[in-house]
Structure formats: C-alpha cells, structure tokens
Motif scaffolding. Structure first.
Motif, PDB file in Angstrom:
ATOM      1  N   ASP A   1       0.875  -1.113   0.042  1.00  0.00           N
ATOM      2  CA  ASP A   1       0.024  -0.004   0.091  1.00  0.00           C
ATOM      3  C   ASP A   1       0.792   1.067  -0.015  1.00  0.00           C
ATOM      4  OD1 ASP A   1      -2.333  -1.527   0.521  1.00  0.00           O
ATOM      5  OD2 ASP A   1      -1.841  -1.666   2.605  1.00  0.00           O
TER       6      ASP A   1
ATOM      7  N   TYR B   1       0.297   5.667   0.397  1.00  0.00           N
ATOM      8  CA  TYR B   1      -0.503   6.664   0.454  1.00  0.00           C
ATOM      9  C   TYR B   1       0.169   7.930   0.281  1.00  0.00           C
ATOM     10  CZ  TYR B   1      -3.464   3.058   2.922  1.00  0.00           C
ATOM     11  OH  TYR B   1      -3.800   1.821   3.277  1.00  0.00           O
TER      12      TYR B   1
ATOM     13  N   ALA C   1      -5.079   6.682  -0.895  1.00  0.00           N
ATOM     14  CA  ALA C   1      -4.420   5.276  -1.200  1.00  0.00           C
ATOM     15  C   ALA C   1      -4.029   5.480  -3.084  1.00  0.00           C
ATOM     16  CB  ALA C   1      -5.365   4.276  -1.044  1.00  0.00           C
TER      17      ALA C   1
END
Length: 571
Positions: free
Chosen positions: A539, A541, A546
């Motif tokens: 992931d 951000y 995101a």
C-alpha cells in the motif's frame, strides 16, 4: 477520541517488541458517533524515519495528515490490517527524471510500486525558466513523449503538473544550465556582470516560486561551460533563500577529488549546504578513490559544512553519447553538434579524443569501452531495433569503428542517444550504501510497463533502485538495518532539502505512508529485461489518499508540488 502515544522507556519498549505487539486500546467512540479518523493502519511494524528501532502499533490519518502514531483508540472510516508488514514514511527520490514521464503517464508506477511519494527533479536542467527560444528548442528536441510547453517558469511547471493530476508529489531544483542558457545561449562563453545579474535574478525568482536550490550537471555541455565563480554566485543567491547546492560534479572519474574540492568550495563560499549527485568512482582506474573522497567529505562536515551525497544501487550509469565526446564539439547546442560531426576533419579529431582520457572533459566512452555501452534510447523509428545492443555490436554490424558509429548514430537519430555505461565497482556500491549521510535517487524517469515507454529501453534502476536497496543490501546482505535504510530514504533527504512536515511518521505531518513486506520486497528489472516492476510494496498513501492498494495502482492522482524554504519570501 484521539489518543497520542508517548513512547515507553527502552526496557518497556523491548518487552513489547519481544511480545510482538503494542496492544491497541478498544474503540472509545460512542455508539452512532462519527469516526474519529479517515484511516487507521493497524498493527504494523512502524519505522518512523528517525532511525530508531521499530515499534508495533497503529497509524491514524485524517484528511491529508497523520494525526496519531502508536496505540490508537477510536474508529475510522476504513481500517487496514498491517500485522507483519513494515509501515514507513513515503520514500524520497533524490534524483528523479520524471519531468516528462509524468506528462505521459501521471501514475508514476515504477516509483509508486517501490514506495516513492516525492520526486525531486532538477539535475543541471529544469523545466523552467524558459524563454521563447528555449521553448522552441525544447519542443523540437522532444523524443517519444510529445507535449506542448504551456508554462514559462519552474513554478508554473510544478503548478501545471499538480493541476493536471499526478500520483506522486514533486519538487525541483532550478537548473544552473537552464539559467545559463536563458541568458547566454548554449555557447562556451562567460557571463558579463549584467548577464550574471540577470542569471542571479532568475535564481531568486525560482527560489521564490519554491525551488529547493540550484542543481548543476558539469560534465555535459552547456552546463560544463560554467566556471566555479559563476556557480558560487548563483548558489549564494539561492543560499539567501534557504536553498542548497546539488551537483553532478565536473568529474566522477579521473579528476574526481578535484571535483569534490570544487563542490566543497562552492558550499563554503555560498554558505549553503551541498550534495553530490549519484556518488561514484567511474572507471576501473578510479575505483580506489572512495576512501579519499569520504575523507574529504568528513573533513568538510567536521569543519561545519553540511555535505551529503546520494546514489543509485547499480554498477552502471545511464546518460547519452554526449558523454562519449568532447564538450567543445557540442558548443552551441544539439543542432550545432550534429552539423560539426558531419565534417571529416572534425570527426577525425573527435575520434582521436574519444580514445584517451579527457583532459578537460569526462570521457565515459574511455571509462567503459564500446562493449560495456548499451544503447537504450532512440527517436528515429529506423534505429529502434538497435535498442539493447552494445555500441560494439552495432559497430560490428555496420563494419565501422565504435567511434565512427557513435557519431553516425547521433547524426541519424538527431539526439544524444540514450546509453547505459558500465563503470563502477560492486564493492564500492556496498561501501557507499553504509555511509550515514548517503540518500538515494534513481536518476531515471518514473514509467509504466506499457505505452510510449516500451518504445525505448531503460536502465533497471528505473524500476528497481529503492527495492534493490531494501531487498538486496538490507535484507539479504545486511549492510545496514531496515530502520537505518528507512531513515535515509525519508527523514535524511527531507531534512537536507529543508522540506517541512514530510519524511517522518509524526502527528501533524503529511500522510505520505507506505506499507510493505520486508521479506518480499525486491527488484525484478534487469539490463536484459528492464521493464519489470519491483515487488513487495503493498500500500502507498500520498497526502492521505491510497495510490497503491494491495499492490495495484488505484489511478488516484493526489500528488502536490512541494516547495522549498524560499517559497513566497524571496521575491
């Protein structure tokens, strides 16, 4: 419902780490109450960017900011489980050439998939300030990526990118060569006092628009025509606005130590900090100079100068065939260079100089050799089948010398021709990774494995520079700890650049956050197959949004222009 964690004392923290977690308190929000946060990343191993040992805990985000780190009470609109994963600040690419690639594809996939959330541009040249002649020349010289130059100043460009939408944040130095060309053109001339005053005014304008300082690239014409006094004058102006000097030095090979002395001298005279771009010892005969260079840097630091460096994690560099030819033949710009190469007498002189160390220029052809030069970038469709071949192979195919072939390719392609040069020692790469004042930059565009980018080759650092650090040199070879690697990918460069509220996992900081698997992160790109994404990043951000979810790009474009210390106060 927000609760900020006070880090426990070391012995308590050690017990918590041994148990595998710092327990999170139960949600405290009243039934029916609005969630306190937009996102909580739960139970990850937190590397906050300081270099301190990690803790296990949570990171809470609201809007574009981190609001709590540690044990986080309360609820969120979305919670993400990160147990067994590393959670860190977004990485800073200290040398990015995403200037054009973000125009072609704003997703910045090759860097996002490695955890990069800030692209720092401006090695020698920058996307402004431009005048009308420069706009015309830059448009005519474009390669596979074509675009209309809708801006004039560097600040305009950064704002234009942000408005169009980009996945990463962007920042830039103002290019010393760009300022020079704006006032002097591309000839080998020195500025008179009036011209230098105008150049300084352009630097001041760029600093007021948010430039991070002045970037130079002194092995390439026309940047190589700038003398130390000129560079020190420009940097003194930037230093008044909190800027730093950053340089691809005049030599990374035969005159490496003298080039380091020049960078330190510019820092001393300007009173500003300085950084060496992609520190290296180019050419086998120069591999033994690392210790002497480190000694010079350490002595300058001990004397009160802040000298730092960055690097890429490979033994080959990538540039153009201009680095294989003397700079005198390139005076006046690309078009003048090509015309000179058509003259038999000039060709004979250039070929002779290519076969020996440059007396006043950096000869990468001599340092690498034709069999260690891979051709990667052509404009001419007829030449694209040569992509991936060495200069020696193409010379053999054509029945000419490598020197003649290099000149012919520049003429036929109408460009500098992208080229990979194998120049460095793996032992030196390992030693440099361990230097505490070393950060990292790809020295490459940020691309995707589709579309226009597949028309050319690439250096694998485009797709793997940061993952290679974390996988090969941190996890596999254990040259430095993961917490130290994260520090040098985040807090160290942010501090050097003077960027506020980024580069660390702290309440109040912008929510540039990455989640990755330390056991899986690795580069996959090779010189034979360069267009391959790195793995292990789950992931990413950017400003709380995101951009990468479970290893897939979300197509979100929340990136912003990040401005330097002089923004709005150096007019």
């Amino acid at each position: 419902t927000e609760k900020k964690m006070t880090l426990p004392r070391p012995f308590v923290l050690s017990l918590m780490l041994l148990s595998g977690s710092i327990p999170a308190a139960a949600p405290a929000a009243a039934k029916g109450a609005s969630p306190a946060y937009d996102l909580i990343i739960r139970g990850g191993t937190i590397y906050d960017g300081s270099g301190a040992p990690p803790i296990t805990g949570d990171v809470a985000i609201k809007g574009d900011r981190i609001v709590a780190v540690g044990t986080v009470d309360g609820t969120a609109k979305r919670e993400v489980q990160a147990r067994g994963m590393a959670v860190a600040p977004g990485f800073i690419n200290m040398l990015s050439w995403a200037t054009e690639s973000l125009i072609a594809d704003p997703r910045s996939e090759s860097d996002i998939r490695q955890g990069v959330t800030l692209e720092v541009m401006g090695e020698g040249s920058s996307m402004g300030p431009y005048n009308a002649t420069m706009k015309r020349q830059e448009t005519e010289r474009q390669g596979d990526i074509r675009y209309t130059i809708e801006w004039t100043s560097l600040g305009d460009y950064l704002g234009w990118l942000e408005k169009r939408g980009i996945s990463t944040n962007v920042a830039s130095f103002v290019g010393a060569a760009t300022v020079r060309v704006h006032e002097l053109g591309e000839d080998d001339v020195d500025p008179n006092p009036e011209q230098l005053a105008r150049m300084k005014a352009l630097v001041r304008q760029a600093m007021n628009e948010g430039a991070l300082g002045v970037g130079s690239s002194l092995i390439y014409a026309p940047g190589s025509y700038a003398e130390t006094d000129e560079l020190a004058a420009l940097m003194t102006e930037a230093g008044k606005c909190g800027g730093m000097y950053i340089s691809h030095m005049r030599s990374e090979g035969d005159r490496l130590e003298q080039a380091v002395d020049e960078l330190i001298e510019i820092a001393r005279r300007s009173g500003a900090p300085a950084e060496i771009y992609h520190l290296k010892m180019a050419g086998r005969s120069n591999w033994g100079k690392l210790d002497a260079v480190v000694k010079k840097i350490e002595a300058a630091r001990a004397a009160g100068l802040r000298i730092t460096t960055d690097m890429y994690t490979y033994t080959a560099g990538a540039t153009g065939l201009d680095a294989a030819m003397p700079t005198w033949v390139q005076a006046g710009g690309l078009e003048a260079w090509i015309e000179r190469l058509k003259d038999p007498a000039t060709r004979a002189r250039v070929a002779a100089e290519m076969q020996k160390p440059g007396s006043d220029w950096e000869n990468l052809y001599f340092g690498a050799g034709a069999d260690k030069m891979i051709l990667t970038g052509f404009k001419n469709e007829a030449l694209k089948p040569l992509t991936g071949k060495t200069l020696a192979e193409v010379a053999a195919m054509r029945g000419k010398s490598p020197e003649e072939t290099a000149m012919d390719l520049v003429i036929e392609d109408g460009s500098r021709v992208g080229t990979v040069y194998f120049l460095m020692s793996e032992d030196n790469v390992r030693k440099q990774v361990q230097l505490p004042w070393m950060s990292f930059g790809s020295d490459a565009a940020s691309q995707s494995t589709e579309g226009v980018f597949l028309k050319s080759g690439a250096h694998p650092r485009t797709y793997g520079n940061f993952a290679r650090l974390l996988g090969r040199y941190v996890r596999d070879e254990k040259l430095i700890t993961l917490e130290e690697a994260v520090r040098r990918l985040t807090t160290l460069p942010a501090t050097n650049l003077g960027i506020a509220e980024r580069g660390a996992l702290k309440p109040g900081y912008y929510a540039d956050v990455v989640v990755f698997d330390p056991a899986a992160v690795a580069d996959r790109a090779t010189f034979e197959q360069p267009h391959r994404y790195a793995v292990g990043m789950r992931d990413v951000y950017v400003n709380g949004v995101a951009v990468l979810k479970d290893g897939r790009h979300s197509d979100a474009t929340p990136g912003r222009a990040v401005r330097g210390k002089g923004f709005g106060r150096c007019g």
